[in-house]
Write an enzyme that holds these catalytic residues in place. Structure first.
Site, PDB file in Angstrom:
ATOM      1  N   CYS A  20      22.102  44.541 -12.342  1.00  0.00           N
ATOM      2  CA  CYS A  20      21.579  45.683 -11.589  1.00  0.00           C
ATOM      3  C   CYS A  20      22.469  46.907 -11.667  1.00  0.00           C
ATOM      4  O   CYS A  20      22.082  47.980 -11.199  1.00  0.00           O
ATOM      5  CB  CYS A  20      21.353  45.301 -10.123  1.00  0.00           C
TER       6      CYS A  20
ATOM      7  N   GLU B  63      35.032  31.404   4.627  1.00  0.00           N
ATOM      8  CA  GLU B  63      35.108  30.449   3.527  1.00  0.00           C
ATOM      9  C   GLU B  63      36.299  29.524   3.714  1.00  0.00           C
ATOM     10  O   GLU B  63      37.409  29.979   4.023  1.00  0.00           O
ATOM     11  CB  GLU B  63      35.228  31.195   2.196  1.00  0.00           C
TER      12      GLU B  63
ATOM     13  N   ASP C 137      36.637  41.913  -3.160  1.00  0.00           N
ATOM     14  CA  ASP C 137      36.815  41.236  -1.879  1.00  0.00           C
ATOM     15  C   ASP C 137      35.646  41.496  -0.934  1.00  0.00           C
ATOM     16  O   ASP C 137      35.175  40.580  -0.250  1.00  0.00           O
ATOM     17  CB  ASP C 137      38.131  41.689  -1.234  1.00  0.00           C
TER      18      ASP C 137
ATOM     19  N   CYS D  27      26.652  38.618  -7.526  1.00  0.00           N
ATOM     20  CA  CYS D  27      26.356  39.968  -7.053  1.00  0.00           C
ATOM     21  C   CYS D  27      25.672  39.872  -5.695  1.00  0.00           C
ATOM     22  O   CYS D  27      24.642  39.200  -5.562  1.00  0.00           O
ATOM     23  CB  CYS D  27      25.478  40.705  -8.058  1.00  0.00           C
TER      24      CYS D  27
ATOM     25  N   CYS E 174      27.977  44.799 -11.929  1.00  0.00           N
ATOM     26  CA  CYS E 174      26.977  43.762 -12.189  1.00  0.00           C
ATOM     27  C   CYS E 174      26.200  44.124 -13.453  1.00  0.00           C
ATOM     28  O   CYS E 174      25.661  45.234 -13.574  1.00  0.00           O
ATOM     29  CB  CYS E 174      26.041  43.625 -10.994  1.00  0.00           C
TER      30      CYS E 174
ATOM     31  N   ASP F 252      36.361  37.312   4.128  1.00  0.00           N
ATOM     32  CA  ASP F 252      36.985  36.814   2.906  1.00  0.00           C
ATOM     33  C   ASP F 252      38.497  36.905   3.087  1.00  0.00           C
ATOM     34  O   ASP F 252      39.055  37.999   3.223  1.00  0.00           O
ATOM     35  CB  ASP F 252      36.544  37.639   1.696  1.00  0.00           C
TER      36      ASP F 252
ATOM     37  N   CYS G 195      21.825  41.750  -6.004  1.00  0.00           N
ATOM     38  CA  CYS G 195      20.678  41.125  -6.672  1.00  0.00           C
ATOM     39  C   CYS G 195      20.797  39.612  -6.780  1.00  0.00           C
ATOM     40  O   CYS G 195      19.836  38.940  -7.168  1.00  0.00           O
ATOM     41  CB  CYS G 195      20.483  41.726  -8.068  1.00  0.00           C
TER      42      CYS G 195
END
Length: 407
Positions: A354, A280, A361, A332, A351, A196, A335
């Site tokens: 969960c 990305e 990051d 997330c 989250c 990232d 999950c």
């Protein structure tokens, strides 16, 4: 696969004069070719072919009084200048038709003697060679001193002599490398990783490692401001202004070289340690229109990803690019619940499905790795390297470093 290996040149005063003549003659031939094609376009005639331009602008021009000085340089330099003009028009027409990727290109324009970058190219026909003492012997220029920072893995097919804005000279050799031998030099690995890219940290890996952003431009801003302030006070056309311009150019060159070396070291480290890499894609052009423009350009994400791409092809690694619209920062990684967009000042979040506490990051890096799927997994088969064109302005280190450079 073709790569460029660049080395610093140290020509003496006489050789610098000969190189200046060669730069000028190549520029004149290029400009004459552009004008000849423009005149044919305005008159409604077909474009002259490369053979016709060679006969008219080189062979015939040497016999005239106004262009007789073209005979002072190697004919190969002039022929390659014509090839550059031909390639520029081909790229322009391909861009108009939409068959060329990237932004739309404009028509070729004439070059100026004040351009920051000057270059000439010698092919094998020019009979240049490397002497036993390690000098680069160029026709009608002489044996130029070279600072060899590493050995050439194969016999070069051509050499381009470049003078940059800071007044430095470089020799850029094109080398044909063997993908099988390159892949054998790389240590085996069954690891995969997601990356990232950001500004607070240059890169955050899915392993949790955070690589600080060097911010080379930000660190040198005080020095740059002083040099540019001195330049603005010099009278235009004076020798002192030229000295001040060189000072500014050298400061920028130091920043560029440091950033490029950082990119090369990090990309080589990631390629050598991982079989699969996922990253990305970012809209650099869009981010450059925001208040973060200076920091975005200082990071140099595009150059770094390009290095990862060609090194992965060279060494048989797998590189997967994830689309920029993938919600890596909203999902997330534990999950898979999509928790919605979040402002940039939120670096940690929990989250709601969960209850996992995420570092923003690292969670994005994990999602980048997961979005790549089995293609970037350790069990995935390596991608066979494909031939790519040598990058024209690539001047950094290449290959898998050994010895002290590896440390």
């Amino acid at each position: 696969m073709q790569l460029r290996y660049s080395f610093r040149l140290y020509p003496d005063a006489g050789q610098q004069g000969a190189l200046a003549r060669a730069f000028g003659c190549a520029r004149v031939v290029f400009n004459d070719a552009v004008r000849a094609r423009e005149d044919a376009r305005r008159a409604g005639r077909p474009f002259p072919t490369a053979g016709e331009l060679s006969t008219r602008l080189i062979t015939g021009a040497k016999k005239t009084a106004s262009r007789s000085w073209l005979g002072e340089v190697s004919a190969v330099v002039l022929q390659q200048s014509l090839r550059d003009a031909e390639a520029a028009y081909k790229n322009f027409f391909a861009s108009l038709k939409g068959t060329r990727k990237g932004p739309t290109l404009g028509a070729p324009r004439v070059k100026s003697r004040k351009d920051a970058r000057q270059s000439i190219r010698f092919t094998a026909n020019a009979r240049w060679n490397i002497t036993d003492s390690g000098r680069l012997n160029l026709p009608k220029i002489g044996a130029v001193k070279v600072k060899w920072s590493r050995t050439l893995p194969a016999t070069p097919t051509s050499v381009t002599v470049i003078k940059d804005a800071a007044g430095r000279f470089f020799a850029s050799f094109v080398i044909d490398t063997d993908p099988v031998e390159d892949a054998a030099r790389m240590p085996e690995s069954d690891q995969s990783i997601g990356i990232d890219l950001g500004l607070t940290h240059f890169a955050v890996l899915s392993t949790g490692e955070k690589i600080d952003s060097p911010r080379f431009l930000r660190r040198a801003e005080k020095k740059l401001k002083k040099a540019q302030r001195e330049l603005s006070r010099k009278q235009k056309g004076s020798k002192n202004r030229e000295k001040a311009r060189l000072k500014v150019a050298r400061a920028h060159a130091q920043i560029t070289d440091a950033r490029k070396e950082f990119h090369h070291q990090l990309s080589t480290k990631l390629i050598s340690e991982n079989q699969g890499i996922a990253v990305e894609t970012l809209s650099v052009a869009g981010l450059a229109r925001t208040r973060l423009a200076k920091s975005v350009h200082d990071a140099g994400w595009t150059a770094f990803v390009n290095m990862l791409e060609y090194k992965a092809q060279r060494y048989g690694r797998t590189l997967i690019k994830i689309g920029r619209f993938e919600p890596t920062s909203q999902t997330c990684s534990t999950c898979g619940f999509k928790d919605g967009p979040k402002p940039l000042n939120i670096r940690e979040w929990t989250c709601t499905a969960c209850g996992t506490v995420h570092d923003r990051d690292r969670n994005a890096a994990l999602n980048v790795k997961q979005a790549a799927g089995p293609a970037v997994s350790a069990c995935g088969a390596p991608v066979r390297p494909e031939p790519v064109l040598a990058q024209r302005e690539e001047t950094g280190s290449h290959g898998f470093p050994t010895g002290n450079r590896a440390a």
